[in-house]
Motif scaffolding. Structure first.
Motif, PDB file in Angstrom:
ATOM      1  N   ARG A  72      -2.814  15.822   8.672  1.00  0.00           N
ATOM      2  CA  ARG A  72      -2.634  15.494   9.877  1.00  0.00           C
ATOM      3  C   ARG A  72      -3.850  14.886  10.874  1.00  0.00           C
ATOM      4  O   ARG A  72      -3.553  14.827  11.712  1.00  0.00           O
ATOM      5  CB  ARG A  72      -2.223  16.933  10.727  1.00  0.00           C
ATOM      6  CG  ARG A  72      -0.939  17.484  10.181  1.00  0.00           C
ATOM      7  CD  ARG A  72       0.305  16.691   9.280  1.00  0.00           C
ATOM      8  NE  ARG A  72       1.290  16.186  10.419  1.00  0.00           N
ATOM      9  CZ  ARG A  72       2.115  15.513   9.828  1.00  0.00           C
ATOM     10  NH1 ARG A  72       1.912  15.561   8.671  1.00  0.00           N
ATOM     11  NH2 ARG A  72       3.484  15.483  11.239  1.00  0.00           N
ATOM     12  N   GLU A  73      -4.194  13.874   9.946  1.00  0.00           N
ATOM     13  CA  GLU A  73      -5.658  13.474  10.625  1.00  0.00           C
ATOM     14  C   GLU A  73      -5.203  12.392  11.020  1.00  0.00           C
ATOM     15  O   GLU A  73      -4.498  11.215  10.457  1.00  0.00           O
ATOM     16  CB  GLU A  73      -6.484  13.195   9.632  1.00  0.00           C
ATOM     17  CG  GLU A  73      -7.997  12.367  10.264  1.00  0.00           C
ATOM     18  CD  GLU A  73      -8.377  13.120  10.999  1.00  0.00           C
ATOM     19  OE1 GLU A  73      -8.966  11.821  12.357  1.00  0.00           O
ATOM     20  OE2 GLU A  73      -8.627  13.971  11.337  1.00  0.00           O
ATOM     21  N   GLU A 132      -4.455   3.814  12.583  1.00  0.00           N
ATOM     22  CA  GLU A 132      -3.532   5.190  13.228  1.00  0.00           C
ATOM     23  C   GLU A 132      -2.476   5.618  13.422  1.00  0.00           C
ATOM     24  O   GLU A 132      -1.368   4.238  12.990  1.00  0.00           O
ATOM     25  CB  GLU A 132      -3.895   4.661  14.779  1.00  0.00           C
ATOM     26  CG  GLU A 132      -2.988   5.865  15.767  1.00  0.00           C
ATOM     27  CD  GLU A 132      -3.506   5.507  17.454  1.00  0.00           C
ATOM     28  OE1 GLU A 132      -3.193   5.610  18.587  1.00  0.00           O
ATOM     29  OE2 GLU A 132      -3.519   4.067  17.383  1.00  0.00           O
ATOM     30  N   TYR A 133      -1.759   6.929  12.845  1.00  0.00           N
ATOM     31  CA  TYR A 133      -0.880   6.880  11.940  1.00  0.00           C
ATOM     32  C   TYR A 133       0.172   8.043  13.521  1.00  0.00           C
ATOM     33  O   TYR A 133      -0.526   8.587  14.143  1.00  0.00           O
ATOM     34  CB  TYR A 133      -0.579   7.856  11.517  1.00  0.00           C
ATOM     35  CG  TYR A 133      -1.393   7.353   9.836  1.00  0.00           C
ATOM     36  CD1 TYR A 133      -0.795   6.089   8.864  1.00  0.00           C
ATOM     37  CD2 TYR A 133      -2.867   7.409   9.812  1.00  0.00           C
ATOM     38  CE1 TYR A 133      -1.166   5.519   8.195  1.00  0.00           C
ATOM     39  CE2 TYR A 133      -3.728   7.055   8.438  1.00  0.00           C
ATOM     40  CZ  TYR A 133      -2.692   5.685   8.315  1.00  0.00           C
ATOM     41  OH  TYR A 133      -3.710   5.241   7.020  1.00  0.00           O
ATOM     42  N   ASP A 134       1.122   7.492  13.554  1.00  0.00           N
ATOM     43  CA  ASP A 134       2.069   8.362  13.934  1.00  0.00           C
ATOM     44  C   ASP A 134       3.466   9.591  13.062  1.00  0.00           C
ATOM     45  O   ASP A 134       4.028   8.531  12.702  1.00  0.00           O
ATOM     46  CB  ASP A 134       3.289   7.966  14.555  1.00  0.00           C
ATOM     47  CG  ASP A 134       4.524   7.860  15.686  1.00  0.00           C
ATOM     48  OD1 ASP A 134       4.355   9.799  15.806  1.00  0.00           O
ATOM     49  OD2 ASP A 134       5.141   7.351  16.701  1.00  0.00           O
ATOM     50  N   GLY A 169       0.841  -0.922   0.128  1.00  0.00           N
ATOM     51  CA  GLY A 169       0.059  -0.385  -0.390  1.00  0.00           C
ATOM     52  C   GLY A 169       0.334   1.657  -0.163  1.00  0.00           C
ATOM     53  O   GLY A 169       1.777   1.322   0.655  1.00  0.00           O
ATOM     54  N   LEU A 170       0.065   2.131  -0.698  1.00  0.00           N
ATOM     55  CA  LEU A 170       1.066   3.585  -0.204  1.00  0.00           C
ATOM     56  C   LEU A 170       1.208   4.270   1.011  1.00  0.00           C
ATOM     57  O   LEU A 170       0.306   4.325   1.746  1.00  0.00           O
ATOM     58  CB  LEU A 170       0.788   4.341  -1.205  1.00  0.00           C
ATOM     59  CG  LEU A 170       0.124   3.904  -2.974  1.00  0.00           C
ATOM     60  CD1 LEU A 170      -0.510   5.117  -3.952  1.00  0.00           C
ATOM     61  CD2 LEU A 170       1.790   3.395  -3.315  1.00  0.00           C
ATOM     62  N   PRO A 171       2.052   5.434   1.388  1.00  0.00           N
ATOM     63  CA  PRO A 171       1.149   6.120   2.296  1.00  0.00           C
ATOM     64  C   PRO A 171      -0.062   7.183   2.638  1.00  0.00           C
ATOM     65  O   PRO A 171       0.093   6.761   1.512  1.00  0.00           O
ATOM     66  CB  PRO A 171       2.739   6.695   2.060  1.00  0.00           C
ATOM     67  CG  PRO A 171       3.806   6.010   1.444  1.00  0.00           C
ATOM     68  CD  PRO A 171       2.960   5.650   0.160  1.00  0.00           C
ATOM     69  N   PRO A 172       0.125   7.227   3.538  1.00  0.00           N
ATOM     70  CA  PRO A 172      -1.171   7.558   3.626  1.00  0.00           C
ATOM     71  C   PRO A 172      -1.203   9.732   3.680  1.00  0.00           C
ATOM     72  O   PRO A 172      -1.787   9.939   4.411  1.00  0.00           O
ATOM     73  CB  PRO A 172      -2.063   7.629   5.138  1.00  0.00           C
ATOM     74  CG  PRO A 172      -0.462   7.424   5.953  1.00  0.00           C
ATOM     75  CD  PRO A 172       0.569   6.975   4.483  1.00  0.00           C
ATOM     76  N   TYR A 173      -1.011   9.170   2.198  1.00  0.00           N
ATOM     77  CA  TYR A 173      -0.340  11.039   1.603  1.00  0.00           C
ATOM     78  C   TYR A 173      -1.836  11.640   2.447  1.00  0.00           C
ATOM     79  O   TYR A 173      -1.857  13.001   2.760  1.00  0.00           O
ATOM     80  CB  TYR A 173      -0.360  11.210   0.525  1.00  0.00           C
ATOM     81  CG  TYR A 173       0.792  10.948  -0.148  1.00  0.00           C
ATOM     82  CD1 TYR A 173       1.851  10.740  -0.189  1.00  0.00           C
ATOM     83  CD2 TYR A 173       0.435   9.214  -1.343  1.00  0.00           C
ATOM     84  CE1 TYR A 173       3.100   9.746  -0.558  1.00  0.00           C
ATOM     85  CE2 TYR A 173       1.333   8.646  -1.569  1.00  0.00           C
ATOM     86  CZ  TYR A 173       2.621   8.754  -1.632  1.00  0.00           C
ATOM     87  OH  TYR A 173       3.718   8.696  -1.569  1.00  0.00           O
TER      88      TYR A 173
END
Length: 242
Positions: free
Chosen positions: A153-154, A170-172, A143-147
């Protein structure tokens, strides 16, 4: 380098039902894509899992080996019809070496991101190159990064919401990390899984491949070989060992 095992027996037992949502036609496309690259009829799967790709690939005439970290996933693979055709070794795909050279090494279904550090992901590319014969190919589906989330910044993104399955990433962003939270509901109750990951761009993959002595030869948006463009949700990349 020691990796945690996030696929114990309870997860492995339900893995195919919970995670395998590809159609029969899609599975045929994946096998055909990989079969074409195995020029000497040998292939090695990193993170072989329950064998959902390695077994049909072996049935297509390829001599398939696999490396899988989880003993429970190994047991699931070996219990399936055709599982005994796979030469399976338990170990960490970033470091485990097995005998022989292969014309194809492949790592699919976003599993590269299960390696949660730059060092582990880089080591995975290096290990793939070490297993490849000259002219062999390393194939990664990821998968691609959550661009969109990075831009806004969500930190939370829902990726599944059905009666049987809820999923939230959930992203850091500061550390290029994430956790995929899964909740499955069925007649037997509730199952939970929290799977950490490191998101990685195709460009970062290219740099890791180059450092390991491999060159990008193709990149697609899916297994039909659709063009990789701004609308893509994942990448299927092919690197060649020089």
């Amino acid at each position: 380098m020691s990796l945690p095992n996030h696929f114990p027996a309870e997860i492995a037992r339900h893995y195919d039902r919970d995670h395998c949502n590809q159609s029969a036609a899609e599975m045929e496309r994946i096998v055909a894509f990989l079969r074409e690259l195995a020029f000497d009829d040998t292939a090695l799967e990193f993170a072989a899992g329950t064998g959902r790709i390695s077994i049909p690939l072996a049935q297509a005439g390829i001599k398939v080996s696999g490396i899988e970290l989880s003993s429970a996933m190994c047991a699931q693979l070996q219990s399936k019809p055709g599982g005994d055709a796979i030469t399976l070794v338990q170990g960490d795909m970033a470091t485990k070496r097995i005998e022989g050279e292969f014309s194809l090494v492949f790592l699919v279904f976003n599993t590269l991101s299960n390696l949660t550090s730059f060092e582990a992901q880089s080591a995975c590319f290096t290990n793939a190159a070490k297993h490849l014969a000259k002219g062999g190919h390393f194939v990664v589906e990821n998968g691609l990064p959550p661009y969109a989330n990075i831009n806004t910044r969500e930190r939370l993104r829902a990726f599944a919401c059905t009666e049987e399955h809820w999923g939230i990433d959930e992203y850091d962003f500061e550390n290029q990390q994430g956790i995929s939270h899964h909740l499955w509901l069925d007649a037997n109750g509730v199952r939970r899984m929290a799977l950490p990951f490191r998101y990685i761009s195709p460009e970062e993959c290219d740099r890791m491949a180059a450092a390991a002595g491999m060159t990008l030869t193709a990149r697609y948006a899916d297994w039909t070989r659709a063009a990789y463009d701004a609308e893509a949700e994942k990448h299927i990349s092919v690197w060649r060992k020089e």
